[in-house]
Design an enzyme around this catalytic site. Sequence first.
Site, PDB file in Angstrom:
ATOM      1  N   LEU A  33      21.478  22.877  28.794  1.00 60.99           N
ATOM      2  CA  LEU A  33      20.163  22.987  28.161  1.00 60.99           C
ATOM      3  C   LEU A  33      19.365  24.185  28.664  1.00 60.99           C
ATOM      4  O   LEU A  33      19.428  24.543  29.846  1.00 60.99           O
ATOM      5  CB  LEU A  33      19.382  21.697  28.414  1.00 60.99           C
ATOM      6  CG  LEU A  33      20.096  20.404  27.982  1.00 60.99           C
ATOM      7  CD1 LEU A  33      19.219  19.191  28.289  1.00 60.99           C
ATOM      8  CD2 LEU A  33      20.472  20.431  26.510  1.00 60.99           C
ATOM      9  N   GLY A  36      14.855  26.373  24.993  1.00 62.74           N
ATOM     10  CA  GLY A  36      14.838  26.009  23.575  1.00 62.74           C
ATOM     11  C   GLY A  36      15.004  24.503  23.402  1.00 62.74           C
ATOM     12  O   GLY A  36      14.188  23.838  22.765  1.00 62.74           O
ATOM     13  N   HIS A  37      16.060  23.964  24.033  1.00 65.44           N
ATOM     14  CA  HIS A  37      16.266  22.506  23.991  1.00 65.44           C
ATOM     15  C   HIS A  37      15.057  21.774  24.572  1.00 65.44           C
ATOM     16  O   HIS A  37      14.606  20.772  24.039  1.00 65.44           O
ATOM     17  CB  HIS A  37      17.491  22.108  24.830  1.00 65.44           C
ATOM     18  CG  HIS A  37      18.776  22.711  24.381  1.00 65.44           C
ATOM     19  ND1 HIS A  37      19.404  23.721  25.078  1.00 65.44           N
ATOM     20  CD2 HIS A  37      19.570  22.452  23.315  1.00 65.44           C
ATOM     21  CE1 HIS A  37      20.527  24.046  24.465  1.00 65.44           C
ATOM     22  NE2 HIS A  37      20.655  23.306  23.386  1.00 65.44           N
ATOM     23  N   GLN A  61      33.400  20.824  15.629  1.00 67.67           N
ATOM     24  CA  GLN A  61      32.705  21.969  15.058  1.00 67.67           C
ATOM     25  C   GLN A  61      33.180  23.306  15.636  1.00 67.67           C
ATOM     26  O   GLN A  61      32.622  24.350  15.328  1.00 67.67           O
ATOM     27  CB  GLN A  61      31.184  21.814  15.194  1.00 67.67           C
ATOM     28  CG  GLN A  61      30.627  21.984  16.598  1.00 67.67           C
ATOM     29  CD  GLN A  61      29.164  21.574  16.661  1.00 67.67           C
ATOM     30  OE1 GLN A  61      28.812  20.402  16.507  1.00 67.67           O
ATOM     31  NE2 GLN A  61      28.282  22.542  16.877  1.00 67.67           N
ATOM     32  N   GLY A 147      16.622  23.217  16.387  1.00 65.57           N
ATOM     33  CA  GLY A 147      16.012  24.536  16.541  1.00 65.57           C
ATOM     34  C   GLY A 147      16.230  25.407  15.309  1.00 65.57           C
ATOM     35  O   GLY A 147      17.274  25.346  14.667  1.00 65.57           O
ATOM     36  N   GLN A 148      15.224  26.245  15.003  1.00 65.30           N
ATOM     37  CA  GLN A 148      15.358  27.172  13.877  1.00 65.30           C
ATOM     38  C   GLN A 148      16.285  28.323  14.211  1.00 65.30           C
ATOM     39  O   GLN A 148      16.667  29.079  13.338  1.00 65.30           O
ATOM     40  CB  GLN A 148      13.976  27.725  13.495  1.00 65.30           C
ATOM     41  CG  GLN A 148      13.266  26.851  12.479  1.00 65.30           C
ATOM     42  CD  GLN A 148      11.910  27.382  12.091  1.00 65.30           C
ATOM     43  OE1 GLN A 148      11.539  28.489  12.451  1.00 65.30           O
ATOM     44  NE2 GLN A 148      11.165  26.573  11.359  1.00 65.30           N
ATOM     45  N   SER A 185      20.001  30.815  24.288  1.00 62.00           N
ATOM     46  CA  SER A 185      21.248  30.213  23.814  1.00 62.00           C
ATOM     47  C   SER A 185      22.126  29.908  25.006  1.00 62.00           C
ATOM     48  O   SER A 185      22.171  30.685  25.966  1.00 62.00           O
ATOM     49  CB  SER A 185      21.979  31.184  22.873  1.00 62.00           C
ATOM     50  OG  SER A 185      23.324  30.751  22.691  1.00 62.00           O
TER      51      SER A 185
END
Lengths: 280, 280
Positions: A33, A36-37, A61, A147-148, A185
Amino acid sequence: MKTAETVKDTRAIIKEWKKQGLSVGLVPTMGFLHEGHESLIRRSAAENDRTVVSIFVNPMQFGKNEDLETYPRDFERDSRICERAGADLIFHPQPEEMYPPDFFTYTDMDTLTEGLCGSHRPGHFRGVCTVVGKLFHIAAPDRAYFGQKDAQQLSVIRKMVRDLNFDLEVVGCPTVREEDGLAKSSRNTYLSPEERQAATVLHKALLHAEKAIAGGERDAAAIRGEMLRIIEAEPLAVPDYVEIVDWELLQPVRKLEKPALVAVAVKFGKTRLIDNYIWE
Amino acid sequence: MKTAETVKDTRAIIKEWKKQGLSVGLVPTMGFLHEGHESLIRRSAAENDRTVVSIFVNPMQFGKNEDLETYPRDFERDSRICERAGADLIFHPQPEEMYPPDFFTYTDMDTLTEGLCGSHRPGHFRGVCTVVGKLFHIAAPDRAYFGQKDAQQLSVIRKMVRDLNFDLEVVGCPTVREEDGLAKSSRNTYLSPEERQAATVLHKALLHAEKAIAGGERDAAAIRGEMLRIIEAEPLAVPDYVEIVDWELLQPVRKLEKPALVAVAVKFGKTRLIDNYIWE
């Protein structure tokens, strides 16, 4: 804050909350994390009585040649971040808890998943839709936070929720950035110091697009061309895509007329980073 | 008994029940109800505080040359049957309520859907999984009731629920038959008097299989051969398939060793009927 590793234990805790009439927010993550998280967890904690964070590096994924094995993991650290951000429960399953033998059901969609990361990562959004649908069934949240930064993912999940009548609200949250503009990220940790420096080129290219559009430019090819020049001026940067699509069905546009997503993916060595600007 | 045509109205009614702590059973149907459906509704009403019957001829599970347009419909009659069987709510949406423009998400699976009706009706089980998943999200049932007459469908839905962690119980209910053994089906109404007479051949062939297995026969090819001879002795019957598969993953078996599904599909003119015997 509690931690549960099985679907059964997680459900038991959440059902107890629901019985008490408490609202539940879910923050699905792959762990490692960052701020952002943390911003998603804080927002969920502010908007719901209880917040569940799922930490699961979802094999479905990842493509065959992607970074599933090397994806960074640090549960102890994640756990501390969850606690200080206000989470009440971490759901931290092992892969075999989520994908037992003879697992073969999936959720997928056409159209939205065709372009951008979808065309560069075949099967990626099938994995995302399937695991997020599972997490929605396990946690039964009132709201789920994404998140965007992963704009296509946000768009795909919103569509899945609408099409399949999931009874919850999808909340998209602003991208959190480093001081020099690089989007936070988990994959930033892969970068060498030189690559880390070069990686600011994504944000620079997007800032250029934002300014050009604000200045009245509406020609997608012109904006993309200039963005590509900015990215290619950086020797360590190998552009994967620079696209401008409508912010509804993610179809490429020639002229910017309605809300649009300007999206970039750039490789630095083996590391692939994405970022975007949404013009609304 | 209430009737709702929108997702929103249906949800509002069911949420009110849930708030009161009432359990909910769901019986998904395509309408034109017969005693088979009625038995599902009665069982749901006996096992749950409230029972929802959905009546929706789902376009997504029909192939291009199938009977979507001609599928029998009689809402008034269905409504009376639901009421007398103990239903509390009918969800009766129009196609555009379930599939608005730009709908393109789906749920599907490999393996279970490959053989039997899956190979003869491509896309059928994708339509079934998608609509049933939607109905589960809309009605949020504690239990959902399906007939064993559609054995592959029952198996597919059980698998979907397990794989995707839907939080509900799938209840399979015995096939209800006419006096001469023909399984009740809305499609029986398509049959001419001669075809109706000939249609008993499905049950006859399955009875033969049941007796042969009870008598110790374990060779699938021998059982299928005899079943085919029985069906082909009926001039109006054109067999679509006669299969014996394991009752877990629906894979063809040579020797009957563990629970197996003996399944038949036979055409009479344009009408395709299915039936089965489950050896457990």
